[in-house]
Design a protein around this motif. Structure first.
Motif, PDB file in Angstrom:
ATOM      1  N   ARG A 185       3.781   2.471  -7.806  1.00 28.95           N
ATOM      2  CA  ARG A 185       3.807   3.202  -6.536  1.00 28.95           C
ATOM      3  C   ARG A 185       5.236   3.517  -6.115  1.00 28.95           C
ATOM      4  O   ARG A 185       5.533   4.609  -5.635  1.00 28.95           O
ATOM      5  CB  ARG A 185       3.121   2.389  -5.446  1.00 28.95           C
ATOM      6  N   LYS A 241      -1.091  -6.772  -9.524  1.00 24.70           N
ATOM      7  CA  LYS A 241      -0.695  -6.231  -8.221  1.00 24.70           C
ATOM      8  C   LYS A 241       0.766  -5.804  -8.229  1.00 24.70           C
ATOM      9  O   LYS A 241       1.119  -4.750  -7.695  1.00 24.70           O
ATOM     10  CB  LYS A 241      -0.938  -7.254  -7.121  1.00 24.70           C
ATOM     11  N   LYS A 253       0.823  -1.195   0.000  1.00 25.87           N
ATOM     12  CA  LYS A 253       0.000   0.000   0.000  1.00 25.87           C
ATOM     13  C   LYS A 253       0.861   1.250   0.000  1.00 25.87           C
ATOM     14  O   LYS A 253       2.044   1.212   0.350  1.00 25.87           O
ATOM     15  CB  LYS A 253      -0.909   0.001   1.217  1.00 25.87           C
ATOM     16  N   GLN A 254       0.260   2.357  -0.392  1.00 25.25           N
ATOM     17  CA  GLN A 254       0.982   3.628  -0.464  1.00 25.25           C
ATOM     18  C   GLN A 254       1.507   4.033   0.914  1.00 25.25           C
ATOM     19  O   GLN A 254       2.587   4.588   1.017  1.00 25.25           O
ATOM     20  CB  GLN A 254       0.064   4.720  -1.033  1.00 25.25           C
ATOM     21  N   SER A 255       0.755   3.760   1.971  1.00 24.49           N
ATOM     22  CA  SER A 255       1.205   4.115   3.318  1.00 24.49           C
ATOM     23  C   SER A 255       2.473   3.350   3.694  1.00 24.49           C
ATOM     24  O   SER A 255       3.330   3.877   4.404  1.00 24.49           O
ATOM     25  CB  SER A 255       0.099   3.834   4.335  1.00 24.49           C
ATOM     26  N   GLU A 256       2.624   2.128   3.208  1.00 30.03           N
ATOM     27  CA  GLU A 256       3.838   1.352   3.447  1.00 30.03           C
ATOM     28  C   GLU A 256       5.014   1.937   2.675  1.00 30.03           C
ATOM     29  O   GLU A 256       6.135   1.988   3.171  1.00 30.03           O
ATOM     30  CB  GLU A 256       3.645  -0.099   3.033  1.00 30.03           C
ATOM     31  N   THR A 298       2.374  -2.068  -7.742  1.00 33.77           N
ATOM     32  CA  THR A 298       3.394  -1.831  -6.716  1.00 33.77           C
ATOM     33  C   THR A 298       4.601  -1.136  -7.324  1.00 33.77           C
ATOM     34  O   THR A 298       5.149  -0.200  -6.731  1.00 33.77           O
ATOM     35  CB  THR A 298       3.815  -3.166  -6.068  1.00 33.77           C
TER      36      THR A 298
END
Length: 60
Positions: A52, A45, A2-5, A49
């Motif tokens: 991102r 996926k 995820k973007q927060s990671e 990734t």
């Protein structure tokens, strides 16, 4: 991933994760050509990734 990671990584870690993800993407694509993957959404996926990670690297 995820973007927060992604935001929590340093520049060097982002580069390492990007290289690792690109290798995994290439391997999955090759495997999928030879015999169909059980879960082909893995390719999508991984592609997202990679996008991102590249975005995070460019924004730093």
């Amino acid at each position: 991933m995820k973007q927060s990671e992604v935001k929590g990584y340093s520049q060097a870690e982002l580069s390492d994760k990007l290289a690792e993800s690109q290798r995994a993407y290439t391997d999955l694509k090759r495997t999928h050509v030879v015999s169909p993957l059980e879960n082909p959404s893995q390719i999508t996926k991984l592609r997202k990734t990679i996008a991102r990670l590249k975005t995070a690297i460019n924004n730093s």
